[in-house]
Design a protein around this motif. Structure first.
Motif, PDB file in Angstrom:
ATOM      1  N   MET A  59       0.832  -1.206   0.000  1.00  0.00           N
ATOM      2  CA  MET A  59       0.000   0.000   0.000  1.00  0.00           C
ATOM      3  C   MET A  59       0.871   1.262   0.000  1.00  0.00           C
ATOM      4  O   MET A  59       0.559   2.239  -0.695  1.00  0.00           O
ATOM      5  N   GLU A  75       2.143   1.840  -3.422  1.00  0.00           N
ATOM      6  CA  GLU A  75       1.112   2.430  -4.277  1.00  0.00           C
ATOM      7  C   GLU A  75       1.027   3.936  -4.058  1.00  0.00           C
ATOM      8  O   GLU A  75       0.880   4.717  -5.017  1.00  0.00           O
ATOM      9  N   GLU A  76       1.118   4.364  -2.796  1.00  0.00           N
ATOM     10  CA  GLU A  76       1.120   5.794  -2.504  1.00  0.00           C
ATOM     11  C   GLU A  76       2.331   6.472  -3.134  1.00  0.00           C
ATOM     12  O   GLU A  76       2.235   7.585  -3.669  1.00  0.00           O
TER      13      GLU A  76
END
Length: 230
Positions: A194, A197-198
């Motif tokens: 995650m 992805e950021e």
């Protein structure tokens, strides 16, 4: 981060956290910081990561970013340069001013301890961190039912600002730059995926848009929440 035997659970918030029995009451998260050091490589963008030692009892071999808990010494470090105003503003959403600086210092101290790279100056064996190249990405708080919890802030810096030769540590091995395209095939904690992805979304923005973007935090069971919503 204090060096220790690889058989102990480590305190690296850049991916996996320690397993074990659920606590009877929620544990207060420890303030922590991780650094995403990036560069352009032959296969595109690369980020510095290390593999958790294979003798660790929880998630051995998983890739994480250099990082760890804030130490008292991080509040007292002599700085080579201070935080940019935008980075400080974003850190101070969840941290008082002194902690915001300590978090940035922590990220660079961990980079030196775990990967051998220096962002700043080494003076008489002590790191004088240069905070000016740092950008803020996001923060994550591990679930309340974990026996070891972190409130980790993730910072970004371009590798051209760092000096030294990459080396592993007792906590991380195979420390190197991984191309974003090769990471999906590696063992990876969901929270680390995650965060990546950021980072990819941040890289796609212009420098001006990065400073104006809406901020999110990751809380509990991988909940991505707008800042101020949780």
């Amino acid at each position: 981060m204090t060096r220790h035997s690889p058989t102990r659970a480590d305190d690296n918030p850049g991916g996996a956290d320690a397993g074990g029995r659920k606590p009877r009451r929620a544990v207060r998260p420890k303030d922590a910081a991780s650094l995403i050091l990036w560069r352009d490589g032959p296969k595109g963008i690369e980020v510095l990561m290390g593999r958790r030692h294979r003798d660790m009892r929880f998630m051995p071999g998983v890739l994480v970013f250099p990082g760890g808990r804030v130490d008292l010494a991080d509040y007292r470090a002599r700085l080579a340069s201070d935080l940019p105003a935008t980075t400080r503003r974003m850190l101070e959403i969840s941290a008082r001013p002194s902690l915001a600086t300590a978090l940035a210092v922590c990220a660079l101290r961990e980079l030196e301890e775990e990967a051998g790279l220096v962002l700043g100056q080494m003076v008489a064996g002590r790191l004088h961190p240069a905070l000016a190249p740092l950008h803020y990405l996001t923060r994550a708080i591990t679930p309340a039912d974990r026996p070891m919890r972190f409130h980790a802030r993730f910072l970004i810096a371009e590798a051209r600002h760092a000096t030294g030769d990459i080396r592993g540590s007792g906590e991380l091995e195979e420390v190197r730059f991984f191309a974003l395209t090769e990471i999906p095939a590696q063992p990876l904690a969901k929270i680390t995926a995650m965060i990546l992805e950021e980072f990819v979304a941040w890289m796609a923005l212009s420098p001006q848009a990065r400073g104006r973007r809406k901020l999110f935090s990751i809380q509990g069971r991988d909940n991505r929440l707008p800042e101020g919503a949780g």
